[in-house]
Structure formats: C-alpha cells, structure tokens
Design an enzyme around this catalytic site. Structure first.
Site, PDB file in Angstrom:
ATOM      1  N   GLU A 181       0.677  -1.298  -0.127  1.00 33.61           N
ATOM      2  CA  GLU A 181      -0.210   0.053  -0.097  1.00 33.61           C
ATOM      3  C   GLU A 181       0.901   1.339   0.035  1.00 33.61           C
ATOM      4  OE1 GLU A 181      -4.090  -1.527   2.361  1.00 33.61           O
ATOM      5  OE2 GLU A 181      -2.330  -0.972   3.662  1.00 33.61           O
ATOM      6  N   VAL A 182       1.594   1.414  -0.933  1.00 28.94           N
ATOM      7  CA  VAL A 182       2.635   2.623  -0.959  1.00 28.94           C
ATOM      8  C   VAL A 182       1.848   3.514  -1.825  1.00 28.94           C
ATOM      9  CG1 VAL A 182       4.876   3.471  -1.711  1.00 28.94           C
ATOM     10  CG2 VAL A 182       4.807   1.239  -0.646  1.00 28.94           C
TER      11      VAL A 182
END
Length: 374
Positions: A181-182
């Site tokens: 989840e960057v």
C-alpha cells in the site's frame, strides 16, 4: 487436556489413544498489529498461549505503522520517544522483546517481526527528521509527508543500522519488510524525487515492461528501494518476506524471498502466479479475522483452501502455509483475545489437517469443546 473428559464431580475419564500426526503446512501463523493500538506484554503472552493450544507456530509481530513506533531502539532512541503513543508505557524494550521470544520458543512458536516500509511509516518521521518524503502542492511543500524518501543515501544508512539492531534482537531466519500500500502521490509531487528518477533513468527502465501497473515509474522507484532493503537483509544473513504488491510490481526479487498474499481479489490466481515464478508463498487473503460479522462467521475461514488453484506439485510445494491476521484499527487490549479466539481455530485446523477434512458442520463439536477448554 483434549484427551481428558470431566464426567462428574472430581471424576474424569481418558481414552486409551494412539496418535500419529503431523502438520500439512510448516508455516501456521497469526499476525498481531501493535502499532494502531498498543498491546501490553500480558496480551501477547495470552495470544501465544492460545496459539500453542491450537498448534499455530509463527507469531508475525507487525511492530510499527503510521500510528505509532513502539520499538525502543538503542541506536535511534528518538524513534520511540517521539513516535510511540507513550514513550514510557506504550513501548517494547529490549527486555520485553527477549521475554516474548523466549516465551514463544517455550511453546514451539517462532517470532517473525515486521517493520513495514517504505509506506506505513508516518510514526517514524517524528523521531528521524529527513527520513520521510515532503509532499508538495503548487510547487511548494504543503506540510504533509509521504513514504520514506528512497533517493537519499542517508535513508539506507539509517535502515541498515536499525535492521542490524532489530535482527540482533529477533533471531528468526525470516524478516518481514512489508512493502504494501505505498501511496505514490507524495513521491509524484516532490521535485527532488522526480529529479532522482530522471537521474537513475527509472523512466526508461519502465518502457520494456508489459504490465501497465509496472510501467508506473514510481512503482519502479519502490522496487529500487525494496531491492536495496532486501540486499541489506541478505547481507545480515536473513531471508525477506514481502507483501504481494512487491511481486505484483514485477520487482526482480532473489529466489529465496517469500511473497505474502493478502488481497481478496482473485487470490488463487495470485498464488498461481507467485509459485509459477518460483517463489515461496504465504496466504492470508481469506483469513482477516479483524473483519467481523454477526453470528457464525468461522465457516468461511474453515473452507478456504490454499491449494484452490490449478498447479503442478512443485508449485503446491512452494505454498509454505498461511496466516490469520488481526489488524488493530478497531482492536486493542480489551478485545484482541475475544476477536481472535475461538475463530482462529478454523484457520489452525485448515493449516494443520488434511485437505479432505473440510466439512465445518463436522468440526462444530470439536470446536465447541475446544472453546470450553480454552
């Protein structure tokens, strides 16, 4: 305790029993999140007791996140002094960690720690200025911060020093370095990051990629960061576990890297792709225990089959196990045991027992009794 039955006042019977048994999967884990809400040591002990009662053997300790940094570092004491909810009461000292590792080992449980980067790191920034990426709006910093800045040499010097200390405290062969989840928006807005991408020709490196998502230059920037951290972990003689996004972005990982599959959308295809590429895999997609519903919800966990994809025997052998997760957004010391147990029994039996043992109605009686024993 599973063999002995109480049949009256101070009266017990035990079946004469011969048992030949072994687990189907060698990795049978439970993730606890101690960043979004701090979990005191006694709750970790209770969780480890419950794991042992049900033959789970890996405690995945999601130590840090955006919300807090409870790990007390000797090299960087400011990380917990400024990043923990309370630097005196809501932290894990070197002694706490040693105690938990020993407590787990006495119960046949390994402790695999996770320091998730480069995203999920806002709490790191308070104690380590210059680590996070400043976000820009209209050509100026807007006061917000994004993921770790992958363009600075100081970033990797910091990461290496911290991981040397962390891995000295956590002796397990595996280290979970995250990578999920960057959010690329902050990197995209930052002129220094964009200059770095041009300097490293990261734009050009994406043109040969067929996967559109991987053509995203900021995904390649994430790969640049992750591979550097994987190299650091390898240099420290440990093996990396990464969340599936790292694989999805076509990062060129070393063969020993383990890919942790967690997304719900078409996880059988994901497992197929991961194992086809030759990587070992851990499954969590269908075992998010923090997602609760009214009534009996454990049947869906029980009927989730890790081998529910067409593959060769070699591919199946690369699925080393699975992991129930109990994320901490709405879970703290007051409810973590009740949310996790007895529902995790379903995951424990699925990872231990034969694939043919799959009828939840037949498991009801065993599970009811085990709940009472617990």
């Amino acid at each position: 305790s599973q063999l002995v039955e109480n049949v009256g006042l101070n009266q017990f019977i035990v079946n004469y029993t011969s048992i030949t048994d072994s687990p189907r999967f060698k990795y049978r884990g439970l993730l606890l999140d101690t960043s979004r809400h701090y979990l005191p040591v006694e709750r970790l002990e209770q969780s480890l007791d419950a794991m042992a009662y049900n033959k789970l053997n890996v405690f995945h300790w999601h130590m840090t996140d955006d919300q807090s940094f409870p790990y007390v570092s000797q090299a960087y004491p400011e990380l917990s002094l400024k990043g923990a909810y309370n630097p005196k009461t809501h932290v894990y000292t070197k002694e706490n960690i040693q105690h938990i590792i020993e407590y787990a080992a006495e119960r046949g449980i390994r402790v695999v720690v996770e320091f998730d980067t480069p995203g999920h790191t806002l709490a790191w920034g308070a104690g380590q200025p210059g680590l996070l990426t400043p976000c820009y709006a209209n050509g100026k910093p807007n006061g917000l911060y994004g993921p770790i800045d992958p363009s600075k040499r100081s970033t990797y010097e910091f990461i290496e020093t911290l991981l040397k200390e962390v891995l000295n405290r956590f002796p397990d062969q595996y280290f979970h370095l995250g990578g999920d989840e960057v959010d690329y928006n902050c990197w995209r807005s930052n002129p220094d990051i964009n200059d770095f991408i041009k300097q490293k020709n990261i734009f050009k490196k994406t043109t040969s990629m067929s996967n559109k998502k991987s053509n995203e230059p900021y995904a390649k920037l994430e790969e640049y960061y992750v591979l550097k951290v994987v190299d650091i972990v390898k240099k420290l003689n440990r093996t990396s576990i990464v969340w599936q996004e790292v694989f999805d972005n076509n990062a060129k990982l070393s063969n020993e890297t383990v890919v942790h599959v967690w997304k719900l959308d078409n996880w059988p295809l994901e497992l197929s792709n991961v194992t086809k590429a030759g990587y070992q895999a851990i499954l969590s997609s269908c075992w998010y225990l923090n997602k609760i519903s009214y009534g009996t919800d454990w049947h869906k966990y029980y009927t989730c089959e890790p081998f529910n994809f067409k593959a060769t025997e070699q591919q199946y052998s690369l699925v080393i196990g699975g992991e129930a997760t109990i994320w901490g957004e709405w879970v703290d010391a007051s409810n973590v045991i009740g949310r996790t147990w007895p529902r995790a029994l379903a995951v424990a039996e699925r990872l231990w027992s034969s694939r043919d043992l799959k009828n939840p109605m037949a498991a009801n009686r065993r599970f009811d009794r085990q709940r009472c024993l617990m």
